[in-house]
Design a protein around this motif. Sequence first.
Motif, PDB file in Angstrom:
ATOM      1  N   LEU A   1       0.835  -1.207   0.000  1.00  0.00           N
ATOM      2  CA  LEU A   1       0.000   0.000   0.000  1.00  0.00           C
ATOM      3  C   LEU A   1       0.866   1.252   0.000  1.00  0.00           C
ATOM      4  N   ARG A   2       0.349   2.276  -0.610  1.00  0.00           N
ATOM      5  CA  ARG A   2       1.111   3.515  -0.774  1.00  0.00           C
ATOM      6  C   ARG A   2       1.284   4.308   0.510  1.00  0.00           C
ATOM      7  N   HIS A   3       0.403   4.123   1.495  1.00  0.00           N
ATOM      8  CA  HIS A   3       0.394   4.984   2.672  1.00  0.00           C
ATOM      9  C   HIS A   3       1.137   4.404   3.857  1.00  0.00           C
ATOM     10  N   GLY A   4       2.005   3.450   3.654  1.00  0.00           N
ATOM     11  CA  GLY A   4       2.743   2.882   4.771  1.00  0.00           C
ATOM     12  C   GLY A   4       1.849   2.078   5.671  1.00  0.00           C
ATOM     13  N   LEU A   5       1.815   2.397   6.948  1.00  0.00           N
ATOM     14  CA  LEU A   5       0.985   1.645   7.883  1.00  0.00           C
ATOM     15  C   LEU A   5      -0.490   1.930   7.649  1.00  0.00           C
ATOM     16  N   SER A   6      -1.213   0.898   7.256  1.00  0.00           N
ATOM     17  CA  SER A   6      -2.653   0.976   7.057  1.00  0.00           C
ATOM     18  C   SER A   6      -3.298  -0.138   7.863  1.00  0.00           C
ATOM     19  N   PRO A   7      -4.542   0.044   8.288  1.00  0.00           N
ATOM     20  CA  PRO A   7      -5.191  -0.970   9.117  1.00  0.00           C
ATOM     21  C   PRO A   7      -5.703  -2.150   8.288  1.00  0.00           C
ATOM     22  N   VAL A   8      -4.811  -2.983   7.774  1.00  0.00           N
ATOM     23  CA  VAL A   8      -5.208  -4.162   6.996  1.00  0.00           C
ATOM     24  C   VAL A   8      -4.542  -5.404   7.578  1.00  0.00           C
ATOM     25  N   ASP A   9      -5.233  -6.532   7.478  1.00  0.00           N
ATOM     26  CA  ASP A   9      -4.699  -7.812   7.952  1.00  0.00           C
ATOM     27  C   ASP A   9      -4.210  -8.682   6.815  1.00  0.00           C
ATOM     28  N   ALA A  10      -4.715  -8.435   5.581  1.00  0.00           N
ATOM     29  CA  ALA A  10      -4.319  -9.276   4.449  1.00  0.00           C
ATOM     30  C   ALA A  10      -4.344  -8.442   3.166  1.00  0.00           C
ATOM     31  N   SER A  11      -3.397  -8.721   2.279  1.00  0.00           N
ATOM     32  CA  SER A  11      -3.349  -8.060   0.967  1.00  0.00           C
ATOM     33  C   SER A  11      -3.112  -9.101  -0.115  1.00  0.00           C
ATOM     34  N   ILE A  12      -3.873  -9.006  -1.199  1.00  0.00           N
ATOM     35  CA  ILE A  12      -3.653  -9.845  -2.373  1.00  0.00           C
ATOM     36  C   ILE A  12      -2.491  -9.221  -3.139  1.00  0.00           C
ATOM     37  N   VAL A  13      -1.446 -10.031  -3.392  1.00  0.00           N
ATOM     38  CA  VAL A  13      -0.254  -9.495  -4.039  1.00  0.00           C
ATOM     39  C   VAL A  13       0.060 -10.171  -5.372  1.00  0.00           C
ATOM     40  N   GLY A  14      -0.749 -11.157  -5.794  1.00  0.00           N
ATOM     41  CA  GLY A  14      -0.493 -11.796  -7.077  1.00  0.00           C
ATOM     42  C   GLY A  14      -1.652 -12.661  -7.527  1.00  0.00           C
ATOM     43  N   ILE A  15      -1.742 -12.869  -8.838  1.00  0.00           N
ATOM     44  CA  ILE A  15      -2.754 -13.745  -9.430  1.00  0.00           C
ATOM     45  C   ILE A  15      -2.039 -14.987  -9.938  1.00  0.00           C
ATOM     46  N   VAL A  16      -2.553 -16.163  -9.567  1.00  0.00           N
ATOM     47  CA  VAL A  16      -1.934 -17.431  -9.950  1.00  0.00           C
ATOM     48  C   VAL A  16      -2.436 -17.839 -11.333  1.00  0.00           C
ATOM     49  N   ASP A  17      -1.507 -18.086 -12.248  1.00  0.00           N
ATOM     50  CA  ASP A  17      -1.868 -18.562 -13.581  1.00  0.00           C
ATOM     51  C   ASP A  17      -1.926 -20.083 -13.612  1.00  0.00           C
ATOM     52  N   THR A  18      -0.876 -20.741 -13.117  1.00  0.00           N
ATOM     53  CA  THR A  18      -0.862 -22.204 -13.083  1.00  0.00           C
ATOM     54  C   THR A  18      -0.114 -22.671 -11.839  1.00  0.00           C
ATOM     55  N   ILE A  19      -0.391 -23.910 -11.443  1.00  0.00           N
ATOM     56  CA  ILE A  19       0.331 -24.556 -10.353  1.00  0.00           C
ATOM     57  C   ILE A  19       0.834 -25.891 -10.870  1.00  0.00           C
ATOM     58  N   GLU A  20       2.119 -26.158 -10.691  1.00  0.00           N
ATOM     59  CA  GLU A  20       2.683 -27.452 -11.047  1.00  0.00           C
ATOM     60  C   GLU A  20       2.984 -28.203  -9.769  1.00  0.00           C
ATOM     61  N   ASN A  21       2.361 -29.338  -9.596  1.00  0.00           N
ATOM     62  CA  ASN A  21       2.606 -30.174  -8.421  1.00  0.00           C
ATOM     63  C   ASN A  21       3.647 -31.227  -8.750  1.00  0.00           C
ATOM     64  N   TYR A  22       4.608 -31.422  -7.868  1.00  0.00           N
ATOM     65  CA  TYR A  22       5.653 -32.427  -8.073  1.00  0.00           C
ATOM     66  C   TYR A  22       5.478 -33.571  -7.116  1.00  0.00           C
TER      67      TYR A  22
END
Length: 88
Positions: free
Chosen positions: A67-88
Amino acid sequence: MFLARVLGTIWATQKDASLIGTKMQIIQPLDRFAAPSGTPLIAVDTVGAGPGEMVFYVTAREATLPLRHGLSPVDASIVGIVDTIENY
C-alpha cells in the motif's frame, strides 16, 4: 504467502483514509491441493483480481507493504494472481 480464491468484492462507503481508492475482496484460503481451508477473510486487492481467480496473499505486517500509505489498518493483501500450479 498463502493461496486463496476470490469470492467477491466488498463495497464500503466509510473506511480509513489510507484505504480510499483501494479495492477489498472476500477470499477463501486454499490448501496445497486448492481445496478450501478455513474461513473466508477480507483482503485489500493490490493487483486487480476478479471473482473466481486464484490469488496469493500476505498477512500481518507484510500486508501493509504493497500500500502507498505505509501503515494501514489491513490484515491481508492480495499481491499476485496465480496462472498455473505445477505439483511435483
